[in-house]
Design a protein around this motif. Sequence first.
Motif, PDB file in Angstrom:
ATOM      1  N   VAL A   1       0.858  -1.181   0.000  1.00  0.00           N
ATOM      2  CA  VAL A   1       0.000   0.000   0.000  1.00  0.00           C
ATOM      3  C   VAL A   1       0.897   1.234   0.000  1.00  0.00           C
ATOM      4  O   VAL A   1       1.818   1.338   0.819  1.00  0.00           O
ATOM      5  CB  VAL A   1      -0.932   0.032   1.223  1.00  0.00           C
ATOM      6  N   TRP A   2       0.638   2.140  -0.929  1.00  0.00           N
ATOM      7  CA  TRP A   2       1.331   3.432  -0.978  1.00  0.00           C
ATOM      8  C   TRP A   2       0.301   4.508  -0.648  1.00  0.00           C
ATOM      9  O   TRP A   2      -0.845   4.436  -1.096  1.00  0.00           O
ATOM     10  CB  TRP A   2       1.894   3.692  -2.372  1.00  0.00           C
ATOM     11  N   THR A   3       0.677   5.517   0.137  1.00  0.00           N
ATOM     12  CA  THR A   3      -0.265   6.581   0.475  1.00  0.00           C
ATOM     13  C   THR A   3       0.417   7.944   0.409  1.00  0.00           C
ATOM     14  O   THR A   3       1.646   8.052   0.460  1.00  0.00           O
ATOM     15  CB  THR A   3      -0.853   6.425   1.902  1.00  0.00           C
ATOM     16  N   SER A   4      -0.418   8.984   0.312  1.00  0.00           N
ATOM     17  CA  SER A   4       0.095  10.332   0.507  1.00  0.00           C
ATOM     18  C   SER A   4       0.483  10.481   1.979  1.00  0.00           C
ATOM     19  O   SER A   4       0.156   9.642   2.819  1.00  0.00           O
ATOM     20  CB  SER A   4      -0.949  11.382   0.103  1.00  0.00           C
TER      21      SER A   4
ATOM     22  N   PRO B   1      -3.932  30.251  -7.005  1.00  0.00           N
ATOM     23  CA  PRO B   1      -3.250  31.436  -6.473  1.00  0.00           C
ATOM     24  C   PRO B   1      -2.462  31.109  -5.200  1.00  0.00           C
ATOM     25  O   PRO B   1      -3.007  30.586  -4.242  1.00  0.00           O
ATOM     26  CB  PRO B   1      -4.402  32.407  -6.190  1.00  0.00           C
ATOM     27  N   GLY B   2      -1.167  31.365  -5.261  1.00  0.00           N
ATOM     28  CA  GLY B   2      -0.307  31.062  -4.124  1.00  0.00           C
ATOM     29  C   GLY B   2       0.057  29.597  -4.004  1.00  0.00           C
ATOM     30  O   GLY B   2       0.710  29.203  -3.041  1.00  0.00           O
ATOM     31  N   GLY B   3      -0.353  28.782  -4.983  1.00  0.00           N
ATOM     32  CA  GLY B   3      -0.119  27.342  -4.904  1.00  0.00           C
ATOM     33  C   GLY B   3       0.489  26.779  -6.177  1.00  0.00           C
ATOM     34  O   GLY B   3       1.252  27.452  -6.873  1.00  0.00           O
ATOM     35  N   GLU B   4       0.101  25.545  -6.508  1.00  0.00           N
ATOM     36  CA  GLU B   4       0.716  24.819  -7.609  1.00  0.00           C
ATOM     37  C   GLU B   4       0.016  25.072  -8.938  1.00  0.00           C
ATOM     38  O   GLU B   4      -1.182  25.343  -8.988  1.00  0.00           O
ATOM     39  CB  GLU B   4       0.648  23.307  -7.337  1.00  0.00           C
ATOM     40  N   SER B   5       0.783  24.921 -10.006  1.00  0.00           N
ATOM     41  CA  SER B   5       0.197  24.879 -11.349  1.00  0.00           C
ATOM     42  C   SER B   5      -0.200  23.441 -11.656  1.00  0.00           C
ATOM     43  O   SER B   5       0.252  22.488 -10.992  1.00  0.00           O
ATOM     44  CB  SER B   5       1.204  25.360 -12.396  1.00  0.00           C
ATOM     45  N   GLY B   6      -1.040  23.270 -12.677  1.00  0.00           N
ATOM     46  CA  GLY B   6      -1.399  21.927 -13.085  1.00  0.00           C
ATOM     47  C   GLY B   6      -0.186  21.125 -13.514  1.00  0.00           C
ATOM     48  O   GLY B   6      -0.088  19.920 -13.239  1.00  0.00           O
ATOM     49  N   LEU B   7       0.755  21.767 -14.196  1.00  0.00           N
ATOM     50  CA  LEU B   7       1.972  21.076 -14.634  1.00  0.00           C
ATOM     51  C   LEU B   7       2.741  20.523 -13.442  1.00  0.00           C
ATOM     52  O   LEU B   7       3.251  19.394 -13.481  1.00  0.00           O
ATOM     53  CB  LEU B   7       2.858  22.031 -15.432  1.00  0.00           C
ATOM     54  N   GLU B   8       2.818  21.303 -12.377  1.00  0.00           N
ATOM     55  CA  GLU B   8       3.555  20.867 -11.182  1.00  0.00           C
ATOM     56  C   GLU B   8       2.835  19.714 -10.487  1.00  0.00           C
ATOM     57  O   GLU B   8       3.482  18.760 -10.012  1.00  0.00           O
ATOM     58  CB  GLU B   8       3.738  22.056 -10.233  1.00  0.00           C
ATOM     59  N   VAL B   9       1.514  19.793 -10.426  1.00  0.00           N
ATOM     60  CA  VAL B   9       0.753  18.723  -9.786  1.00  0.00           C
ATOM     61  C   VAL B   9       0.926  17.419 -10.553  1.00  0.00           C
ATOM     62  O   VAL B   9       1.207  16.363  -9.975  1.00  0.00           O
ATOM     63  CB  VAL B   9      -0.744  19.098  -9.685  1.00  0.00           C
ATOM     64  N   VAL B  10       0.757  17.474 -11.877  1.00  0.00           N
ATOM     65  CA  VAL B  10       0.886  16.268 -12.689  1.00  0.00           C
ATOM     66  C   VAL B  10       2.286  15.683 -12.570  1.00  0.00           C
ATOM     67  O   VAL B  10       2.462  14.464 -12.439  1.00  0.00           O
ATOM     68  CB  VAL B  10       0.539  16.560 -14.167  1.00  0.00           C
ATOM     69  N   ALA B  11       3.306  16.528 -12.598  1.00  0.00           N
ATOM     70  CA  ALA B  11       4.691  16.048 -12.564  1.00  0.00           C
ATOM     71  C   ALA B  11       5.002  15.288 -11.281  1.00  0.00           C
ATOM     72  O   ALA B  11       5.578  14.188 -11.330  1.00  0.00           O
ATOM     73  CB  ALA B  11       5.654  17.218 -12.737  1.00  0.00           C
ATOM     74  N   ARG B  12       4.619  15.828 -10.142  1.00  0.00           N
ATOM     75  CA  ARG B  12       4.984  15.151  -8.888  1.00  0.00           C
ATOM     76  C   ARG B  12       4.139  13.910  -8.664  1.00  0.00           C
ATOM     77  O   ARG B  12       4.596  12.915  -8.110  1.00  0.00           O
ATOM     78  CB  ARG B  12       4.941  16.107  -7.697  1.00  0.00           C
ATOM     79  N   TYR B  13       2.889  13.920  -9.147  1.00  0.00           N
ATOM     80  CA  TYR B  13       2.024  12.749  -8.991  1.00  0.00           C
ATOM     81  C   TYR B  13       2.455  11.630  -9.931  1.00  0.00           C
ATOM     82  O   TYR B  13       2.569  10.464  -9.538  1.00  0.00           O
ATOM     83  CB  TYR B  13       0.574  13.149  -9.278  1.00  0.00           C
ATOM     84  N   GLU B  14       2.727  11.990 -11.183  1.00  0.00           N
ATOM     85  CA  GLU B  14       3.142  10.993 -12.164  1.00  0.00           C
ATOM     86  C   GLU B  14       4.454  10.336 -11.750  1.00  0.00           C
ATOM     87  O   GLU B  14       4.645   9.129 -11.952  1.00  0.00           O
ATOM     88  CB  GLU B  14       3.296  11.639 -13.537  1.00  0.00           C
ATOM     89  N   ALA B  15       5.356  11.111 -11.157  1.00  0.00           N
ATOM     90  CA  ALA B  15       6.644  10.550 -10.735  1.00  0.00           C
ATOM     91  C   ALA B  15       6.452   9.428  -9.722  1.00  0.00           C
ATOM     92  O   ALA B  15       7.140   8.397  -9.775  1.00  0.00           O
ATOM     93  CB  ALA B  15       7.525  11.653 -10.143  1.00  0.00           C
ATOM     94  N   VAL B  16       5.507   9.599  -8.805  1.00  0.00           N
ATOM     95  CA  VAL B  16       5.263   8.544  -7.816  1.00  0.00           C
ATOM     96  C   VAL B  16       4.621   7.329  -8.471  1.00  0.00           C
ATOM     97  O   VAL B  16       5.013   6.185  -8.198  1.00  0.00           O
ATOM     98  CB  VAL B  16       4.384   9.060  -6.658  1.00  0.00           C
ATOM     99  N   LEU B  17       3.639   7.542  -9.347  1.00  0.00           N
ATOM    100  CA  LEU B  17       3.003   6.401  -9.994  1.00  0.00           C
ATOM    101  C   LEU B  17       4.010   5.619 -10.844  1.00  0.00           C
ATOM    102  O   LEU B  17       3.942   4.381 -10.918  1.00  0.00           O
ATOM    103  CB  LEU B  17       1.832   6.857 -10.849  1.00  0.00           C
TER     104      LEU B  17
END
Length: 203
Positions: A55-58, A119-135
């Motif tokens: 099991v992998w989790t956040s 605003p003040g947070g992540e871009s979609g590109l950043e979210v996809v990149a860090r999530y895809e790296a784990v998968l």
Amino acid sequence: MGDLQCSARVFVARHGAADYESELLSDAGGWLSPLGRRQSHDLADHVHRERVARVWTSDLSRAVQTGEIVAARTGVDVTVRTGLREFGVGDAAGTTGDPDPFAPTFAAWLGGDLSARIPGGESGLEVVARYEAVLEEVADAHRGESVLVVSHGGVMSMVLPRLARNLAPDHTRDLPLPNCGVVALEADADGWVARSWAGRPLA
């Protein structure tokens, strides 16, 4: 991903229902409610049949608690990765969330504009990149095996359709993921394919 000789089967689940210390928006983890614990036990029964290897989790507590309940039922270990967490609330921290401060950015993401930023947070590109790296890490570590990943509804709804070659980016616009809803993925040398979405089979 590496050259996968055998497909990895990855079941990505939203965490169980949670309670929070405050009704104001934050990136804090929350904790499973009694309902969330029941949902997590039901999830454990479901994935036990799949003979998951791990099991992998956040790293957010509501996801870790969900994963630990499943791991206890299936007798496997838990690995935690920050890349699986929900997208950050950014400048909306400490607000009521009414009206929804993320709606414009999330709509842009589903429409294909990953340069849009909370605003003040992540871009979609950043979210996809860090999530895809784990998968990709998960898939490389579990060739020929099944594995459970416990994550969060918003990031799953945005990222998984971007990764699965048989889904449109806006696949989840009218298909919100329930707590402990599962997306079944397969990873091979050609990338990701979604086999089911919250119990609905996919071609």
